[in-house]
Write an enzyme that holds these catalytic residues in place. Structure first.
Site, PDB file in Angstrom:
ATOM      1  N   SER A 233     -14.309  -0.902  -1.414  1.00  0.00           N
ATOM      2  CA  SER A 233     -13.719  -2.199  -1.073  1.00  0.00           C
ATOM      3  C   SER A 233     -14.695  -3.017  -0.211  1.00  0.00           C
ATOM      4  O   SER A 233     -15.007  -4.173  -0.517  1.00  0.00           O
ATOM      5  CB  SER A 233     -12.397  -1.956  -0.331  1.00  0.00           C
ATOM      6  OG  SER A 233     -11.943  -3.109   0.306  1.00  0.00           O
TER       7      SER A 233
ATOM      8  N   ASP B 220     -10.959  -6.329  -5.902  1.00  0.00           N
ATOM      9  CA  ASP B 220     -10.652  -5.760  -4.580  1.00  0.00           C
ATOM     10  C   ASP B 220      -9.366  -6.351  -3.995  1.00  0.00           C
ATOM     11  O   ASP B 220      -8.574  -5.639  -3.404  1.00  0.00           O
ATOM     12  CB  ASP B 220     -11.816  -5.982  -3.605  1.00  0.00           C
ATOM     13  CG  ASP B 220     -11.461  -5.469  -2.213  1.00  0.00           C
ATOM     14  OD1 ASP B 220     -11.220  -4.253  -2.092  1.00  0.00           O
ATOM     15  OD2 ASP B 220     -11.377  -6.265  -1.273  1.00  0.00           O
TER      16      ASP B 220
ATOM     17  N   HIS C  50     -20.471  -7.229   9.136  1.00  0.00           N
ATOM     18  CA  HIS C  50     -19.080  -7.042   8.731  1.00  0.00           C
ATOM     19  C   HIS C  50     -18.414  -6.169   9.774  1.00  0.00           C
ATOM     20  O   HIS C  50     -19.005  -5.212  10.265  1.00  0.00           O
ATOM     21  CB  HIS C  50     -19.046  -6.344   7.362  1.00  0.00           C
ATOM     22  CG  HIS C  50     -17.661  -6.062   6.874  1.00  0.00           C
ATOM     23  ND1 HIS C  50     -16.872  -7.031   6.288  1.00  0.00           N
ATOM     24  CD2 HIS C  50     -16.904  -4.936   6.903  1.00  0.00           C
ATOM     25  CE1 HIS C  50     -15.700  -6.510   5.968  1.00  0.00           C
ATOM     26  NE2 HIS C  50     -15.694  -5.236   6.337  1.00  0.00           N
TER      27      HIS C  50
ATOM     28  N   ARG D  98      -2.900  -0.998  -2.478  1.00  0.00           N
ATOM     29  CA  ARG D  98      -3.115   0.132  -1.549  1.00  0.00           C
ATOM     30  C   ARG D  98      -2.266  -0.034  -0.303  1.00  0.00           C
ATOM     31  O   ARG D  98      -1.679   0.921   0.208  1.00  0.00           O
ATOM     32  CB  ARG D  98      -4.598   0.200  -1.138  1.00  0.00           C
ATOM     33  CG  ARG D  98      -5.491   0.778  -2.209  1.00  0.00           C
ATOM     34  CD  ARG D  98      -6.952   0.505  -1.863  1.00  0.00           C
ATOM     35  NE  ARG D  98      -7.335   1.039  -0.577  1.00  0.00           N
ATOM     36  CZ  ARG D  98      -8.356   0.592   0.156  1.00  0.00           C
ATOM     37  NH1 ARG D  98      -9.104  -0.399  -0.284  1.00  0.00           N
ATOM     38  NH2 ARG D  98      -8.622   1.127   1.324  1.00  0.00           N
TER      39      ARG D  98
ATOM     40  N   LYS E 167     -17.475  -6.269  -1.685  1.00  0.00           N
ATOM     41  CA  LYS E 167     -17.461  -7.630  -1.126  1.00  0.00           C
ATOM     42  C   LYS E 167     -18.809  -7.974  -0.491  1.00  0.00           C
ATOM     43  O   LYS E 167     -19.324  -9.080  -0.652  1.00  0.00           O
ATOM     44  CB  LYS E 167     -16.354  -7.758  -0.066  1.00  0.00           C
ATOM     45  CG  LYS E 167     -14.976  -7.890  -0.688  1.00  0.00           C
ATOM     46  CD  LYS E 167     -13.903  -8.005   0.364  1.00  0.00           C
ATOM     47  CE  LYS E 167     -13.761  -6.715   1.121  1.00  0.00           C
ATOM     48  NZ  LYS E 167     -12.464  -6.313   1.526  1.00  0.00           N
TER      49      LYS E 167
HETATM   50  N1  URA Z   1     -11.623  -3.442   5.050  1.00  0.00           N
HETATM   51  C1  URA Z   1     -11.814  -3.696   3.743  1.00  0.00           C
HETATM   52  O1  URA Z   1     -12.384  -4.712   3.372  1.00  0.00           O
HETATM   53  N2  URA Z   1     -11.364  -2.799   2.843  1.00  0.00           N
HETATM   54  C2  URA Z   1     -10.729  -1.670   3.187  1.00  0.00           C
HETATM   55  O2  URA Z   1     -10.363  -0.912   2.339  1.00  0.00           O
HETATM   56  C3  URA Z   1     -10.512  -1.424   4.558  1.00  0.00           C
HETATM   57  C4  URA Z   1     -10.988  -2.346   5.475  1.00  0.00           C
END
Ligand code: URA
Length: 428
Positions: free
Chosen positions: A183, A161, A82, A168, A187
Site C-alpha cells: 500500500s 490501493d 512519508h 481492509r 503510492k
Molecule cells: N498507510 C498506508 O498508506 N497504507 C497502509 O496500509 C497503512 C498505512
C-alpha cells in the site's frame, strides 16, 4: 483464469504468479470482483502473509492501476518523505521548507486525515486561502520556482490501493506487513520521487505496535524500493506520545510557525524533523549525513527555512495571519506533583476526533480550530494544580468527561523517568 481458481490456490498455501495477483487486483479495481469475494482473498493474505516476490507482484500491480507522476520537467532533484501516520505529526510542514532551502525539490502530494491520525492537507486547509488543488503545470512551476509545493493526492495514483485500503479497514485487515508495504510503496513509487524517506511510527499511537514487526516492514519496503531503483531510508520513531505540543489542524499550523521562526522549541520535534530533513538532504545532494545535519540545523536556526515556509504558503494563496482557529478553551490541571512519564497518543487522538479535528465516526466535515495543546511535555516536572493541557472546542455537552479523559492520558510518576530517544532505529 478465474477468481475461484486463484483463491483456491492461496487457500491451499500455493504461491501466486504475477498474472494471478494482477488478475485479482485489476478485476477488483474495475468492479468485476465484488467486496465479498475480495475480502476472502485479502483475509488469506492477512492470515498467511506473502513471500517477498508475491508482495512485489502485488505492489507492481497496484502501481499499474493508476498514473505514475513524471517529474522530468522539474529542474531539481526531487526528494519525498512519508509518515505512516502520527498524532500531532507536522513533520512535512517543517522539513519541506528546510529541504527546499537547501536546493532540492519537494513536489509532494499529501493525504487528508485517516482514522485517528491527522492529514497534512487538512492542516494546510486551516490556512485561509491555501489552494490544495493546483493543476499539474502550476505544481511543477512552483517547485521549479521556489522548490516546494504540497497539494492534495489525486484519485489517479495507485487507484487499487484506495479500494483495497477501504476494504481492509472494513474487515479488520490493516496490520499485515505485505498489505501495508504494498500500500505505502505503490503510492510512493507512483508519486515519482527517486529518494524516499519513510517515518515509520511505532507505539500506542501507531498501527505498528512492536519494533520487531516494524523492522520487518521497513526491510520489505526498502527491498521493494530497490527493485524500482528508489533509494529508501526508513526511520523507526517512537509514537508513544504526540509529536510536539499541539494536536489539531490550525493549532498545528501555529506550532509549525512558532517552531520555524524560533519562538518555540521542542526536543522530540527538533530531533525528528532534523533527522528526516538530514536524510532527505544527504541522499538528495549525495553528501555525508553529518554535513546534511549541519545544513538542516543552519537553515532552521538562521530563519531561512521560515522564510521559505512563508513563501510557499503565499504562493499557494494562503494567508498565515488568517487561520481558521475559532474555538473556546477548557483548561486541565494536574492532580499531583511528579514527572510526565507518558502522554498516551492514542487517547489524545480519540479526544481530538470527538472534538471534530478528524474524520473518524463517518464525520464528513472537520472543525479546523479544535484540538489539544499540551502545556507540559513528556518528561517535564509538574506540580499539583499546574496547567497540564488546554482543550480547544466548539461543541460539546460533556466538558467534565473530556477534562477527565484528557487527565487520564497523562501518566505522572514520582521519580524522573529515563528519557527515550524518539529515533528508535534507522534502516537503509
Ligand atoms: N498507510 C498506508 O498508506 N497504507 C497502509 O496500509 C497503512 C498505512
Amino acid at each position: 483464469m478465474n477468481f475461484k481458481d486463484v483463491l483456491s490456490k492461496i487457500v491451499k498455501g500455493k504461491k501466486l504468479s504475477y498474472h494471478e495477483i494482477d488478475y485479482v487486483i485489476t478485476n477488483f479495481t474495475n468492479d468485476n470482483i465484488n467486496e465479498e469475494e475480495m475480502s476472502k482473498f485479502i483475509m488469506e493474505i492477512y492470515k498467511k502473509g506473502l513471500t517477498f516476490k508475491e508482495t512485489l507482484y502485488l505492489t507492481n500491480s497496484m502501481i499499474k492501476s493508476g498514473e505514475i507522476l513524471d517529474f522530468s520537467k522539474i529542474n531539481k532533484t526531487i526528494v519525498d518523505k512519508h509518515s505512516t501516520g502520527g498524532v500531532g505529526d507536522k513533520i512535512t510542514l517543517i522539513v519541506a521548507p528546510i529541504v527546499a532551502t537547501n536546493g532540492l525539490g519537494v513536489a509532494k502530494m499529501s493525504g487528508r486525515s485517516l482514522g485517528l491520525t491527522g492529514g497534512t492537507i487538512d492542516k494546510l486547509e486551516s490556512i485561509e486561502g491555501y489552494n490544495v488543488n493546483l493543476d499539474k503545470n502550476e505544481f511543477i512551476n512552483q517547485v521549479n520556482n521556489i522548490g516546494v509545493s504540497v497539494i492534495s493526492q489525486t484519485d489517479k495514483i495507485a487507484v487499487a490501493d484506495k479500494k483495497i485500503y477501504a476494504l481492509r479497514d472494513k474487515i479488520g485487515a490493516v496490520d499485515s506487513i505485505p498489505l501495508i508495504a504494498s500500500s505505502i510503496m505503490s503510492k510512493k513509487i507512483a508519486s515519482g520521487a527517486n529518494i524516499i524517506i519513510i517515518d515509520l511510527k511505532v507505539g500506542n499511537g501507531a498501527f505498528m505496535k512492536d519494533i520487531k514487526s516494524a523492522k520487518k516492514l521497513a526491510r520489505t519496503m526498502i527491498k521493494i524500493g530497490k527493485k524500482w531503483n528508489k533509494k529508501v531510508v526508513v526511520i523507526l520513531t517512537d509514537m508513544n506520545a504526540p509529536l510536539g505540543k499541539s494536536v489539531g489542524n490550525a493549532l498545528e499550523i501555529k506550532e509549525t510557525i512558532d517552531f520555524l521562526n524560533g519562538t518555540y522549541q521542542d526536543k522530540r520535534l527538533k530531533t525528528l524533523s532534523s533527522t528526516v530533513a538530514a536524510y532527505m538532504i544527504s541522499k538528495g545532494k549525495k553528501i555525508s549525513i553529518n554535513k546534511a545535519y549541519t545544513l538542516a540545523k543552519e537553515t532552521l536556526e538562521n530563519g531561512t527555512a521560515y522564510n521559505k515556509f512563508e513563501k510557499w504558503i503565499h504562493c499557494q494563496g494562503g494567508n498565515l495571519s488568517e487561520l481558521k482557529d475559532n474555538a473556546k478553551t477548557l483548561e486541565v490541571f494536574s492532580d499531583k506533583d511528579g514527572y510526565i512519564d507518558e502522554i498516551n497518543a492514542e487517547k489524545i487522538a480519540i479526544i481530538c476526533n470527538e472534538l471534530g479535528s478528524g474524520r473518524s465516526n463517518k464525520r464528513t466535515t472537520i472543525d479546523y480550530g479544535v484540538g489539544i495543546v499540551l502545556n507540559k511535555a513528556l518528561y517535564d516536572k509538574v506540580k499539583k494544580d499546574e496547567l497540564l493541557a488546554t482543550i480547544y472546542y466548539n461543541e460539546t455537552k460533556e466538558k467534565e468527561r473530556l477534562v477527565e479523559q484528557l487527565k487520564q492520558s497523562f501518566k505522572i510518576i514520582g521519580i524522573k523517568p529515563k528519557e527515550k530517544n524518539i529515533i528508535i532505529s534507522i534502516i537503509s
